[in-house]
Design an enzyme around this catalytic site. Structure first.
Site, PDB file in Angstrom:
ATOM      1  N   SER A  45     -26.228  12.360   7.519  1.00 29.28           N
ATOM      2  CA  SER A  45     -26.108  12.112   5.914  1.00 29.28           C
ATOM      3  C   SER A  45     -26.338  10.194   5.150  1.00 29.28           C
ATOM      4  O   SER A  45     -25.606  10.069   6.745  1.00 29.28           O
ATOM      5  CB  SER A  45     -25.195  12.647   5.129  1.00 29.28           C
ATOM      6  N   SER A  92     -33.904  22.353  14.447  1.00 29.58           N
ATOM      7  CA  SER A  92     -35.360  22.375  14.552  1.00 29.58           C
ATOM      8  C   SER A  92     -36.133  23.031  15.849  1.00 29.58           C
ATOM      9  O   SER A  92     -35.519  23.170  17.077  1.00 29.58           O
ATOM     10  CB  SER A  92     -35.731  21.113  14.664  1.00 29.58           C
ATOM     11  N   GLN A 107     -31.790  21.786  19.536  1.00 34.11           N
ATOM     12  CA  GLN A 107     -30.605  21.159  19.059  1.00 34.11           C
ATOM     13  C   GLN A 107     -29.332  22.055  18.665  1.00 34.11           C
ATOM     14  O   GLN A 107     -29.670  21.629  17.609  1.00 34.11           O
ATOM     15  CB  GLN A 107     -30.526  19.474  18.850  1.00 34.11           C
ATOM     16  N   GLY A 108     -28.522  21.933  19.711  1.00 40.13           N
ATOM     17  CA  GLY A 108     -27.277  23.464  18.561  1.00 40.13           C
ATOM     18  C   GLY A 108     -25.691  22.292  18.195  1.00 40.13           C
ATOM     19  O   GLY A 108     -24.396  22.214  19.176  1.00 40.13           O
ATOM     20  N   TYR A 109     -25.980  21.670  17.302  1.00 43.54           N
ATOM     21  CA  TYR A 109     -25.065  20.815  17.103  1.00 43.54           C
ATOM     22  C   TYR A 109     -24.569  20.952  16.040  1.00 43.54           C
ATOM     23  O   TYR A 109     -22.856  21.675  15.675  1.00 43.54           O
ATOM     24  CB  TYR A 109     -25.434  19.024  17.006  1.00 43.54           C
ATOM     25  N   SER A 110     -25.010  21.327  15.087  1.00 41.39           N
ATOM     26  CA  SER A 110     -24.826  21.417  13.710  1.00 41.39           C
ATOM     27  C   SER A 110     -24.413  22.682  13.316  1.00 41.39           C
ATOM     28  O   SER A 110     -25.115  23.201  13.789  1.00 41.39           O
ATOM     29  CB  SER A 110     -25.521  20.617  12.226  1.00 41.39           C
ATOM     30  N   GLU A 112     -31.808   8.475  20.156  1.00 39.92           N
ATOM     31  CA  GLU A 112     -32.770   9.698  19.070  1.00 39.92           C
ATOM     32  C   GLU A 112     -33.832   8.039  18.105  1.00 39.92           C
ATOM     33  O   GLU A 112     -34.074   8.611  17.533  1.00 39.92           O
ATOM     34  CB  GLU A 112     -31.881   9.982  17.859  1.00 39.92           C
TER      35      GLU A 112
END
Length: 382
Positions: free
Chosen positions: A359, A150, A115-118, A234
């Site tokens: 967070s 991840s 997953q390429g988000y952050s 999720e």
């Protein structure tokens, strides 16, 4: 409970037991295990559509499967991101061609996803996307960096949230792109070493990486809506399976407290009982919200509950061990990686529980703004 077993299922059980006895759970072993699950149709049982090599199950059956898997000695799943995040997103927003191309390999355990988000410098601010994708004929050319990705070191594909409108800000002008990871010289994956000594997360650098335009999920520029839809998938059945693992960790801690005499301390005893009661409350809350829709705060409440509970469990595990918690299970050597026992690993890894996956601060902002209707927090322009 009837899962629609066939005569081949007993052969699968035998194959699974044989495999588990012979393998230790390394990356290649986990990939082989995904294919074993896929061969028997156990990947994608929660998808609303059959026909991709997956068997389907009711919600109750999905819970039973997830909980029994969590209780078994089977290895941690490496196909979770593709099966439980990308696949439902494709089923909701993908084209018929995208479903036909990507869902069968996920169901077969043949293609793994990350997953390429952050992004670095953006923290949990998902709208602070700097990774850019420029349209060049039938492709997008992607430049930028993702972090805390991840399983990127094992993945075949990555779904990437990138800015395709160079003049856009915040959540506007983003697109949801499906990017192949096998692009030497264009994609670099750097594992991030954690306090535990392991490297489950990665930095990913895109230097002119290519993604086919037809592999854009949803319309170009509408990636924010697709990304938010994915985050809704999720939390679900997997939360109940996660709680099975938590219960086993708590049971191990109780046994340690009894064996060492720490349970004679009334403060320790009170904290153990509190952890047990809170875990039961989390389970009933998960069951209450399971399968529900239209509650924007439910995923954030669940994340706040389990992340803080697990972090307190790690702190309690160290306290129960006392001074012994400062010594490792083996003699230290500068030429070998340090070792941790289960309690030490729990304590160190759980420090990240309140950060990854959004967070605590982000979850509280979601509840405040989307549930309580409080004024939105001011955010700087990107």
């Amino acid at each position: 409970m009837d899962f629609g077993f066939t005569q081949d299922d007993e052969a699968f059980r035998t194959e699974a037991r044989t495999w588990l006895a012979a393998h230790t759970g390394h990356a290649q072993d986990r990939r082989t295990w995904e294919r074993t699950l896929g061969k028997a149709g156990w990947i994608g049982i929660g998808w609303p559509e059959p026909g991709y090599g997956n068997r389907t199950a009711t919600l109750t059956q999905q819970v039973a499967w997830a909980e029994e898997y969590a209780r078994s000695p089977a290895p941690a799943r490496s196909g979770h991101i593709g099966e439980n995040l990308l696949a439902p997103t494709l089923l909701a927003h993908g084209t018929a061609e995208q479903k036909a191309r990507f869902l069968p390999p996920i169901a077969a355990g043949e293609e793994l996803w990350c997953q390429g988000y952050s992004e670095a410098g953006a923290g949990s601010d998902l709208a602070g996307i700097r990774t850019a994708a420029v349209r060049e004929g039938p492709h997008y050319r992607i430049t930028g960096q993702k972090i805390w990705t991840s399983l990127a070191h094992e993945a075949d594909w990555c779904f990437v949230l990138a800015r395709t409108d160079p003049g856009s800000r915040r959540h506007r002008g983003l697109s949801f792109l499906l990017v192949p990871m096998d692009q030497p010289g264009r994609i670099e994956v750097r594992p991030i070493r954690q306090m535990t000594g392991t490297s489950d997360f990665n930095e990913v650098f895109f230097d002119g990486a290519r993604a086919r335009a037809e592999h854009t999920v949803g319309a170009a520029g509408d990636g924010w809506g697709v990304a938010m839809s994915l985050l809704g998938f999720e939390r679900g059945v997997s939360t109940l399976a996660q709680q099975i693992g938590f219960a086993e960790e708590l049971a191990d801690l109780v046994r340690t407290a009894v064996r060492t005499g720490a349970a004679d301390d009334p403060v320790i005893r009170d904290r153990l009982v509190r952890q047990w009661a809170e875990l039961r409350t989390m389970r009933w809350n998960a069951l209450r919200t399971l399968g529900g829709t239209g509650d924007p705060g439910a995923p954030s409440v669940a994340k706040l509950l389990w992340a803080n509970w697990h972090q307190r469990l790690g702190e309690l595990a160290v306290r129960v061990r006392g001074a012994a918690a400062s010594a490792g299970p083996a003699d230290w050597s500068p030429s070998a990686p340090y070792e941790l026992d289960a309690a030490q690993h729990l304590f160190l890894f759980s420090r990240a529980d309140t950060i990854y996956g959004g967070s605590d601060q982000i979850q509280r902002s979601i509840i405040a703004e989307r549930v309580l209707g409080l004024p939105r927090e001011p955010k700087g322009a990107v």
